[in-house]
Motif scaffolding. Sequence first.
Motif, PDB file in Angstrom:
ATOM      1  N   LEU A 438      42.407  54.621  30.861  1.00  0.00           N
ATOM      2  CA  LEU A 438      43.069  53.394  30.736  1.00  0.00           C
ATOM      3  C   LEU A 438      43.511  53.329  29.049  1.00  0.00           C
ATOM      4  CD1 LEU A 438      40.534  50.505  31.902  1.00  0.00           C
ATOM      5  CD2 LEU A 438      43.053  51.154  32.767  1.00  0.00           C
ATOM      6  N   GLU A 453      50.190  48.474  28.314  1.00  0.00           N
ATOM      7  CA  GLU A 453      49.958  48.668  29.692  1.00  0.00           C
ATOM      8  C   GLU A 453      51.358  49.067  30.592  1.00  0.00           C
ATOM      9  OE1 GLU A 453      48.376  45.163  31.008  1.00  0.00           O
ATOM     10  OE2 GLU A 453      46.374  45.336  30.228  1.00  0.00           O
ATOM     11  N   VAL A 488      40.555  52.032  39.330  1.00  0.00           N
ATOM     12  CA  VAL A 488      41.602  52.254  38.233  1.00  0.00           C
ATOM     13  C   VAL A 488      41.645  53.691  38.014  1.00  0.00           C
ATOM     14  CG1 VAL A 488      41.752  51.710  35.567  1.00  0.00           C
ATOM     15  CG2 VAL A 488      40.970  49.956  37.119  1.00  0.00           C
TER      16      VAL A 488
END
Length: 576
Positions: A438, A453, A488
Amino acid sequence: MISGLAQSFRESPINSPTSQSRIEYEIDDPAGDKKPCECCCRCGRTRELLVDRQRGQRRSRSHSPLRTSVSELSGWVSGPLKSDHSVNVDIARVNHPGEAPLENLPAEILDQILIQLALDIPPREYGPRNADLGSCLLTSRTLYAATVVTLYSNVTVPHSFIFSKFLSQLFQRPALGTLVRRLDLSHFTSIGMGRTQQSNHEIQNLTSTTLLRCLDLIPNVQEVLFQEHVDEDIDEAVLRKLLFGLHNIQAIDFCAASSSQFINAFSASLAEPISSSSQVLSIRRLSLHECFTLHSSTIEKLLPRLPRLTHLDLSHTRVNDKALMSLPKSALLTHLNLGRCSQITGMGTVEFLRMHPAVTGLIYLNLSCDTSRYRLLWEADVTAVLQSLPSTLRSLNLSGAKIVSSHIPLLLPYTKYLEELSIGFAELSLGNINSLFLPQVSSDVEEEILAAENNWIPSTLQYLDLTGIQSVSQASLFGSSCILLSSVTSPLEVIEVGEKTIAALSKCSTTNKKLGWAVKELGRRGWYVREPTADDQVGLRGLRYWKMGAMWWGMRKIPVAIADVGGLYGHYMFKK
């Protein structure tokens, strides 16, 4: 529904519209009256004919592997089930001898069909081998000719008496020897039928003499696979024949050969200096995996003779920096295993990876070490290595290297194309590991967060080895701050952890099921595996061209031949 769970033992399903008829064996849940899997390559298969429990039909001894060509070790199915389409057959048509549709197929297509019937892994004990191919020999002259080529193309020898029968056939019909392309002794064992190793040696079925005769009779052989159970039968004459007398040889595996006879013979066979082209070897793929008694001087003499090398496994050998740098510049290594090589240095490894032209196209690289004995790569070495590796890499093992949080920015680009990453015993926090999956944004500005993002490239990691990392435990994996088990991190499928962590996870069966993960163990290793979803392409997830037949993630031995994995090779590849 078919389960495509990774790192699990079971027979592959038949291509039937009803998956309930599939017979399935798992190491932690034996099915029916079958025994649980106790090794790398047997997985509960018996010699008797299997029975389809739903339809009551008898299936051949090798039905499942033959239909799928998937290793029993892999635990992967070959593909989604096919729909049940009706086929119209003209039963009134009469075919004269040699005119059947199957016999009229082009030779190349017929060969590919028969290859699906061949077994890379022999059956348990002394059961019939390649029974289906044996039946094809009796069908017609056309199928006989095509089947003989398939039978003798890849010859697997699990026992000495089978080797004796094979050698006898070659003596009677020397033309059969020209068909052999692979001689596989990786499943060979000298123990069986109540005999000891000494009594088997006295029978004289497989000796250095008979092995040399066999090599003389198979002049076109391209791949020869040995292992520790035959190392006492590999003398100087056999090695000279292998290295210098077989002009088509491309791959040799000496896995775990360490006897004094083998070591002395290897040194003697390379005594002559490289003075002519006759001393240059044509070998492209070479494995000395676990040949830890082979002298450094012998390896120094061997590597300069390999100008065409692409696969090199030197794990747990005495290779040194000098030997590595002696590799010919014309070599184009795609697979390199230097795991547990205690006589190479971090500085020498960095120089080799930076300067040598042979490593510019690496796909698989293992630089692991045993931290209880030594450390190969220190902090500065890790930085230099991560700045030197090519973007062609798909598997990188840095387990045991001193990896700290400052290395995360250097590791991050690799997660965009690596499929396997081993960072065992790294000094990283759980937040450091999360940052591989992430984007980390320090600002609270919404626009900057959205930009980060949008610019983020997802990870391609399928396998992550976190063994020995203190911040990784059963509690931390289940904690709210850990994202490793969430969607994720997809396509992350397998997380390897240490013995204590896997033992704690195995006690949490209810939580594991709720999270969609499962515990798998084999030998000294344990994996936390994501359960497949309905959208997963079953059977395709573990198959990669660079793994050469291995379908598990995290292999620690480089294969030199495309084949199903089992026997002693499976032990060193996935169990140890």
